[in-house]
Scaffold this active site. Sequence first.
Site, PDB file in Angstrom:
ATOM      1  CD  GLU A 147      31.317  12.352 100.973  1.00 26.84           C
ATOM      2  OE1 GLU A 147      31.765  13.194 101.745  1.00 26.84           O
ATOM      3  OE2 GLU A 147      31.760  12.668  99.381  1.00 26.84           O
ATOM      4  CG  HIS A 171      29.102  19.131 107.043  1.00 25.42           C
ATOM      5  ND1 HIS A 171      29.185  18.356 108.066  1.00 25.42           N
ATOM      6  CD2 HIS A 171      29.674  18.734 105.775  1.00 25.42           C
ATOM      7  CE1 HIS A 171      29.723  17.370 107.304  1.00 25.42           C
ATOM      8  NE2 HIS A 171      30.249  17.017 106.045  1.00 25.42           N
ATOM      9  NE  ARG A 193      27.238  16.453 103.319  1.00 23.17           N
ATOM     10  CZ  ARG A 193      27.957  17.530 102.793  1.00 23.17           C
ATOM     11  NH1 ARG A 193      28.154  18.092 102.694  1.00 23.17           N
ATOM     12  NH2 ARG A 193      29.132  16.016 102.424  1.00 23.17           N
ATOM     13  NE  ARG A 226      27.333  21.037  97.710  1.00 24.60           N
ATOM     14  CZ  ARG A 226      28.505  20.024  98.800  1.00 24.60           C
ATOM     15  NH1 ARG A 226      28.564  18.760  98.106  1.00 24.60           N
ATOM     16  NH2 ARG A 226      28.954  20.429  99.814  1.00 24.60           N
TER      17      ARG A 226
HETATM   18  C1  SIN Z   1      32.754  16.286 104.351  1.00 25.37           C
HETATM   19  O1  SIN Z   1      34.152  16.114 103.341  1.00 25.37           O
HETATM   20  O2  SIN Z   1      32.137  16.264 104.365  1.00 25.37           O
HETATM   21  C2  SIN Z   1      32.542  17.569 102.948  1.00 25.37           C
HETATM   22  C3  SIN Z   1      32.310  17.347 101.446  1.00 25.37           C
HETATM   23  C4  SIN Z   1      31.665  18.173 100.687  1.00 25.37           C
HETATM   24  O3  SIN Z   1      30.724  19.269 101.534  1.00 25.37           O
HETATM   25  O4  SIN Z   1      30.694  17.700  99.895  1.00 25.37           O
END
Ligand code: SIN
Length: 540
Positions: A121, A238, A284, A380
């Site tokens: 990620e 997000h 993010r 975060r």
């Molecule tokens: C996601 O799956 O993108 C959310 C996971 C997160 O907020 O850490």
Amino acid sequence: MNKTTPTYHWGPEADFLVIGSGVAGLRAAIELSQYGRVLIITKGSRRQSNSAYAQGGVAVALSDEDDVNLHFSDTIKAGHQLGREDAARVLVEEGPSRIQELIAWGTQFDKVDGKFAFAKEGAHSRNRVLRAQGDATGHEMIRVLLERAKKQDSIRWFDHHFTMDLLMVDGRCCGAIVVNETTGSLQVLSARAVIMTTGGAGQAFARTTNSPNATGDGFAMAYRAGAILEDMEFVQFHPTSLFLQSSPPFLLSETMRGEGGLLRNRKGELFMVGYHPAAELAPRDIVARAIWSEMAASRARHVYLDVTHLGNSFIKKRFPTIYQTCLRFDIDITEEWIPVAPSAHYFMGGIKAGIDGETIIPGLLAAGEAACNGVHGANRLASNSLLEGLVFGVRAAHSATTCSSTISAKDRQSVLSSLAVEPKRTLDDAEKLRNSLRRLMWDQVGLVRTGDSLGRALAKITAWEPQVLGSLQTRADLEVKNMMQVARCIIEAALWRENSLGAHYRSDFPGCEGSAWKIHSQIQCPESERLTPTPKLKIV
Ligand code: SIN
């Protein structure tokens, strides 16, 4: 407006109250069950938490190519160096054993060729994210924690009970006051310690990936009781949630980009490379703002997430929940680009707590998203939150065992009578006020803020606030009051921080990273506005 005088009753005895039933709350309750009677209070059903919504996974340094120092430095870097290093150390070092324990309790994380599959990620230097059933990680973790909690005789449940306020006696937290959502009956619950694990407040914004329960109740209750709220300006948006007129902003996991998903603008161009060397896998906050800029430049209300090149069978196996959900809204993600836009997702700020969950109020602990121990800094790192809930849930439980606030039997009547003085009120139109507030926060306090937009929001809230004063006693009314108080705290913190750092972006102060700003905002309710104190009783 209706007015009647409420009657309160003393509720069941407990040693520890846990408010909230997400990962942090359940893990804390399981730990506490060895030490005394635990009561878990949860509004709505015990299954409706933000944790249960978590798709992507849980980050943990358990793969052969990883180590806790890398996880630590990724966490601090993603947080723009604002994070507290002691908290980040605890997270990454205790995380692996918390996850091993969860596996031993029956959690089925996905495997490939018999080995745990670690996904990538944004802002992670290693493949580090464990998942379950492709994209239902939170759901699986909650399943196991609920089963485990069910086996502990010392855990009792108060489902469908809304916590109205903390019970404060002589400056200490001695319990909570709850309303039964079905019958409206009011109960006072006393305990040696209360652990606040109520999650965040995404619902304060019109667009959010959060569960309908995320209305900032814990933040607001702790604030009214005199706790410090820290770093409230840092709200993580997000980057990718579904954007359709007909659908709520359903989360499209970051792991879709981790697997190779691409972001395209209105013209179909890939744009992330122009914003950050890590492109789709940048932190993010950077991806969310890049999307915002593309939307503004092309006057579009969304961009696209393209996973079509990943292949039909891979997509269906890897992202079953997302595939099915999008299909329900008539989008076949194996064939079509998905319209996406950012949404409020996670609060880095919250009730100021130490690494053992301690707050400035004796008897009150906080863990998970409700708490701010500084682990996330200004942004975060993806998938650190489920781990945070496990690690700090356990630590807060251990702290709770050292608390000893109890109210003697003879003083209970005075507590009850002191509560039943204000006549009960109801709001004229809670739904309307809630929607207006959410729209205001999205428009004026969202991803890009200015002093002017924040000032406008504050003026509106100041005008609305008289409506939520007094003794409101239904869940719907109290949620609006809580959201309004949290909104004010976010705005005040965002006005105070005259720079841009991580998730907090002010276009009137776009400069960032100045060391003078490596400090934390703190907000505390003025003494005159705190909870009406119960009589000065002796705590035994
Ligand atoms: C996601 O799956 O993108 C959310 C996971 C997160 O907020 O850490």
